[in-house]
Enzyme design. Structure first.
Site, short mmCIF file in Angstrom:
data_model
loop_
_atom_site.label_atom_id
_atom_site.label_comp_id
_atom_site.label_asym_id
_atom_site.label_seq_id
_atom_site.Cartn_x
_atom_site.Cartn_y
_atom_site.Cartn_z
CG ASP A 252 -0.19 -0.33 2.68
OD1 ASP A 252 1.03 -0.08 2.67
OD2 ASP A 252 -1.04 -0.75 3.19
NE ARG A 267 -1.22 4.27 4.48
CZ ARG A 267 -2.12 3.35 4.29
NH1 ARG A 267 -2.48 3.17 2.94
NH2 ARG A 267 -2.55 2.77 5.18
CG ASP A 272 -3.54 -1.94 6.94
OD1 ASP A 272 -2.34 -1.79 6.46
OD2 ASP A 272 -3.89 -2.31 7.93
CB THR A 273 -0.98 -4.57 2.29
OG1 THR A 273 -0.10 -3.55 2.29
CG2 THR A 273 -1.87 -4.15 0.99
CD GLU A 275 2.87 -3.31 8.61
OE1 GLU A 275 3.79 -2.89 7.75
OE2 GLU A 275 1.95 -2.31 8.87
NE ARG A 319 2.63 8.19 4.90
CZ ARG A 319 2.24 7.32 5.62
NH1 ARG A 319 2.77 6.13 5.36
NH2 ARG A 319 1.26 7.36 6.27
#
Length: 451
Positions: A252, A267, A272-273, A275, A319
């Site tokens: 992401d 961003r 959300d992916t 880590e 970002r």
């Protein structure tokens, strides 16, 4: 005498023609008395021939040859009339050979008269003509010899005239050859000039065509460039801009280059992916797959675009908060549908939240990717339930909130999770705050427990 012979020949000729006509008519109608007309016809024809021959013998200027010619013409006319009658009779009554005997007899008689005509032509006796020519040549030679013997000067003059004539003939031949040569050279020169002019014309047309094609190509390229510029300007106005891939950080987070070659850290909004590059966390399940899929989508795309949502374009770390497109395909939806990302948001930009929820639900229903591990996705909060976080959650101590609510300067905090931290700091804390813990910064944006 000539008039008398002429009158008699006329009367006999007319009579012959009338009797021939009556005989032909009787033959056509098959009358019995038709045969009685043919003998008078031949008799009158013979009388006409005799009269013509006598006239040629008696009257000056008349020849036997003319008599045979007239007879031959009369017989030929009779033959053609007979042949025509035979043709018409055949067409009308479908009967062949009705007049063939008459035509045959007329042909034979005409052929005989024609031979007599040919033999009586003047000069047909070759031997007599040759003898006469030889005699004339001999006499002429004798005269020339006598003249030469009589006058030597004349012979000399004749020789000079002969030489002069030959010289004139040679000069005329030379002039003719020169004229032909000049005419040929003129024709070749004219052909060369025509070929040169044609070649120059073709080269000119080719150059004009090339210039026209070049101008059209330049015009097309200019129009294309202007169109692309307008599209870019229009897209920029709509919050969409074209970018180039710099590098993929993880599922992401991506770094790109804008049109001015500036590096933009992106961003991706609303996803959300797991880590993969967090300094304080191990690599989470399906994190490498999400990063690899993102890299594949970015590397294979010919065009990349980013889209800004309403509100702030960047977060407090600089970002850019964007939606990312690869060849017009929304990358967020691809990762969500394949189970490589979950819907997650902490910012106010939520333009495509409902669409993303549908993609996420598809992966959840089919237990794809992150949804294939029971309890892995933290559906009651943010991020994913890794082993470290589960251990930390089990050892949550009771914390005196009032003890933690102190000045940021010189105060130490030890919140067990984001729920405790938000009771004190509802907006979360940055990496420079003493309450910041890397494990609470799930999106690695250096801001923990943000809403």
């Amino acid at each position: 005498m000539s008039i008398i012979f002429g009158f008699l020949i006329f009367i006999s000729t007319i009579s012959t023609a009338v009797l021939f006509g009556l005989a032909m008519h009787g033959h056509w109608t098959d009358k019995d008395q038709s045969g009685s007309f043919w003998k008078p016809v031949f008799v009158l024809l013979a009388v006409s021939g005799i009269l013509m021959i006598n006239r040629a013998l008696i009257v000056d200027g008349a020849t036997i040859n003319e008599a045979f010619l007239i007879l031959w013409v009369m017989v030929s006319i009779a033959m053609f009339i007979s042949m025509a009658s035979s043709r018409f009779y055949k067409l009308k009554y479908k009967e062949k050979g009705k007049f063939s005997k008459i035509s045959r007899n007329a042909f034979i008689l005409g052929f005989i008269i024609f031979l007599l005509f040919a033999f009586t032509l003047p000069g047909t006796n070759v031997e007599e003509g040759a003898a006469a020519a030889e005699s004339e040549t001999v006499e002429k030679a004798k005269d020339i010899a006598q003249d030469n013997e009589a006058d030597p000067e004349a012979e000399k003059q004749v020789e000079e005239e002969r030489l002069a004539a030959e010289k004139e003939k040679e000069e005329a031949a030379k002039e003719k050859a020169q004229a032909e040569k000049e005419e040929k050279e003129k024709a070749e020169r004219k052909a060369a000039e025509k070929e040169k002019a044609e070649k120059e014309r073709e080269e000119k047309l080719a150059a004009e065509k090339a210039d026209k094609e070049k101008a059209e190509q330049e015009k097309a390229e200019k129009e294309k460039a202007e169109k692309e510029k307008q599209e870019k300007e229009s897209a920029a106005k709509d919050g969409i801009a074209e970018v180039e891939l710099y590098r993929v950080v993880d599922g992401d987070t991506v770094h790109v280059l804008d049109s001015d070659n500036n590096t933009l850290k992106l961003r991706l909004l609303l996803i959300d992916t797991p880590e993969t590059v967090h300094p304080n966390k191990p690599v989470e399940p399906f994190g490498p797959e999400a990063s690899a899929r993102m890299t594949e989508l970015m590397s294979n795309a010919e065009e990349l675009h980013i889209e800004y949502d309403e509100g702030a374009e960047t977060d407090h770390y600089g970002r850019h908060l964007v939606y990312l497109y690869a060849d017009g395909v929304n990358v967020h939806e691809v990762l969500l549908e394949e189970g490589l990302a979950r819907v997650g948001y902490i910012y106010e930009q939520q333009r495509y939240l409902s669409e993303f929820r549908e993609k996420e639900q598809y992966a959840k229903d089919n237990q794809l990717g992150i949804w294939s591990i029971p309890g892995y996705v933290n559906e009651g909060g943010e991020g994913f339930n890794s082993e470290e976080e589960e251990v930390a959650a089990e050892a949550e101590p009771e914390i005196n909130t009032e003890q933690n609510v102190e000045s940021d300067s010189g105060t130490s905090y030890n919140f067990a999770n984001c729920t405790e931290l938000r009771t004190v700091f509802p907006e979360g804390v940055g990496s420079d705050h003493s309450a910041y813990q890397p494990k609470m910064d799930r999106d690695k944006d250096n801001w923990a427990c943000e809403n």
